[in-house]
Design a protein around this motif. Sequence first.
Motif, short mmCIF file in Angstrom:
data_model
loop_
_atom_site.label_atom_id
_atom_site.label_comp_id
_atom_site.label_asym_id
_atom_site.label_seq_id
_atom_site.Cartn_x
_atom_site.Cartn_y
_atom_site.Cartn_z
N MET A 184 0.81 -1.19 0.00
CA MET A 184 0.00 0.00 0.00
C MET A 184 0.86 1.26 0.00
O MET A 184 0.49 2.25 -0.63
N ALA A 185 1.98 1.23 0.65
CA ALA A 185 2.89 2.37 0.70
C ALA A 185 3.44 2.67 -0.70
O ALA A 185 3.65 3.83 -1.05
N TYR A 186 3.66 1.60 -1.49
CA TYR A 186 4.16 1.81 -2.85
C TYR A 186 3.13 2.51 -3.73
O TYR A 186 3.46 3.34 -4.54
N VAL A 187 1.89 2.15 -3.56
CA VAL A 187 0.82 2.76 -4.34
C VAL A 187 0.69 4.24 -3.98
O VAL A 187 0.55 5.10 -4.86
N ALA A 188 0.76 4.58 -2.71
CA ALA A 188 0.67 5.96 -2.27
C ALA A 188 1.86 6.77 -2.79
O ALA A 188 1.70 7.91 -3.27
N ALA A 189 3.06 6.20 -2.73
CA ALA A 189 4.26 6.88 -3.22
C ALA A 189 4.17 7.10 -4.74
O ALA A 189 4.53 8.16 -5.25
N ALA A 190 3.69 6.08 -5.46
CA ALA A 190 3.53 6.20 -6.90
C ALA A 190 2.50 7.27 -7.24
O ALA A 190 2.67 8.05 -8.19
N ALA A 191 1.41 7.34 -6.49
CA ALA A 191 0.37 8.34 -6.74
C ALA A 191 0.91 9.76 -6.49
O ALA A 191 0.63 10.68 -7.26
N VAL A 192 1.70 9.94 -5.42
CA VAL A 192 2.29 11.25 -5.12
C VAL A 192 3.27 11.64 -6.23
O VAL A 192 3.27 12.77 -6.72
N LEU A 193 4.12 10.70 -6.66
CA LEU A 193 5.09 10.96 -7.71
C LEU A 193 4.39 11.31 -9.02
O LEU A 193 4.77 12.26 -9.71
N LEU A 194 3.36 10.56 -9.35
CA LEU A 194 2.58 10.84 -10.56
C LEU A 194 1.93 12.22 -10.47
O LEU A 194 1.91 12.97 -11.45
N GLY A 195 1.40 12.57 -9.32
CA GLY A 195 0.79 13.89 -9.13
C GLY A 195 1.80 15.00 -9.32
O GLY A 195 1.49 16.02 -9.96
N LEU A 196 3.03 14.83 -8.79
CA LEU A 196 4.08 15.84 -8.97
C LEU A 196 4.46 15.98 -10.44
O LEU A 196 4.67 17.10 -10.93
N LEU A 197 4.55 14.87 -11.15
CA LEU A 197 4.86 14.92 -12.58
C LEU A 197 3.77 15.64 -13.36
O LEU A 197 4.06 16.43 -14.26
N VAL A 198 2.52 15.38 -13.04
CA VAL A 198 1.41 16.04 -13.73
C VAL A 198 1.43 17.54 -13.48
O VAL A 198 1.25 18.34 -14.40
N VAL A 199 1.67 17.95 -12.24
CA VAL A 199 1.71 19.38 -11.91
C VAL A 199 2.89 20.05 -12.62
O VAL A 199 2.75 21.15 -13.18
N THR A 200 4.05 19.41 -12.63
CA THR A 200 5.22 19.95 -13.33
C THR A 200 4.94 20.09 -14.82
O THR A 200 5.25 21.12 -15.43
N ASN A 201 4.34 19.08 -15.41
CA ASN A 201 3.99 19.12 -16.83
C ASN A 201 3.00 20.26 -17.10
O ASN A 201 3.12 20.98 -18.09
N LEU A 202 2.03 20.45 -16.24
CA LEU A 202 1.05 21.51 -16.40
C LEU A 202 1.72 22.89 -16.36
O LEU A 202 1.42 23.76 -17.19
#
Length: 189
Positions: free
Chosen positions: A1-19
Motif C-alpha cells: 500500500m505504501a508503494y501505491v501511495a508513493a507512486a500516486a504522489v510521484l505521478l501527481g508531482l509529474l502532472v503538476v510539473t507538466n502543467l
Amino acid sequence: MAYVAAAAVLLGLLVVTNLILTVGVVRRLREHTAELAALRGGGSGGLDVDVAMPAGTPVGGFDATSVADLPVSLATLGERPLVGFFSPNCQPCKEKLPSFVEYAATRPQGRDAVLAVTIGTREETAALAELLGPVATVVVESDQGPVQRAFGVSGFPAFVLVEEGVVSASGFDLAPVVDRDAVALPAAG
C-alpha cells in the motif's frame, strides 16, 4: 500500500510539473504569435523594427546590374527613386507586391525612377522579375548584396523613398512611403 501511495504522489508531482511547463510554453507562443502578427500587419506592435534606413539617412553608394544588363546606381535612378526589396519566399512580400506594382505604374517619373531588388538567384526570382519588369528597373542580388547594404535592409519587404540621396521615408509597409511620395510630387513638379 505504501508503494501505491508513493507512486500516486510521484505521478501527481509529474502532472503538476507538466502543467506548469505547458502553461509557460503556451504563454510564450501567444507572445510570439502577437509579435509576428504585428510585423505581418506592417505595424511594429511595440517592437522597434526598422527594415531599412530611417528617414534622414544618406543612402550609401552602390553599383549593380539590372536584369536587362544595364548599370544601376543611385545616380541612374534620378532625384526621387522609389525602391522596393522583395524575397521570393516571403509571404508578406507576395501580399504587398501587387500594391507596389500598381503604385509604381502610376508614378510620373516612370519605371526609370523605380528600383525593385529581388533577393536570390535569377531562377528563384524569375516570377518576381517578370511582374516587376514593366514598372521598375529590376536588380537580382544575393542576400546582403550591395544594394541591400546601401539601403540598410534587414527584412522583407522593404520600401524606401529617396530624395536627393537621402531617405525620406522607409518601412515594411508601403502606405507611409506612398503618402510621403504623394506629398513630395507636387513640390517636385
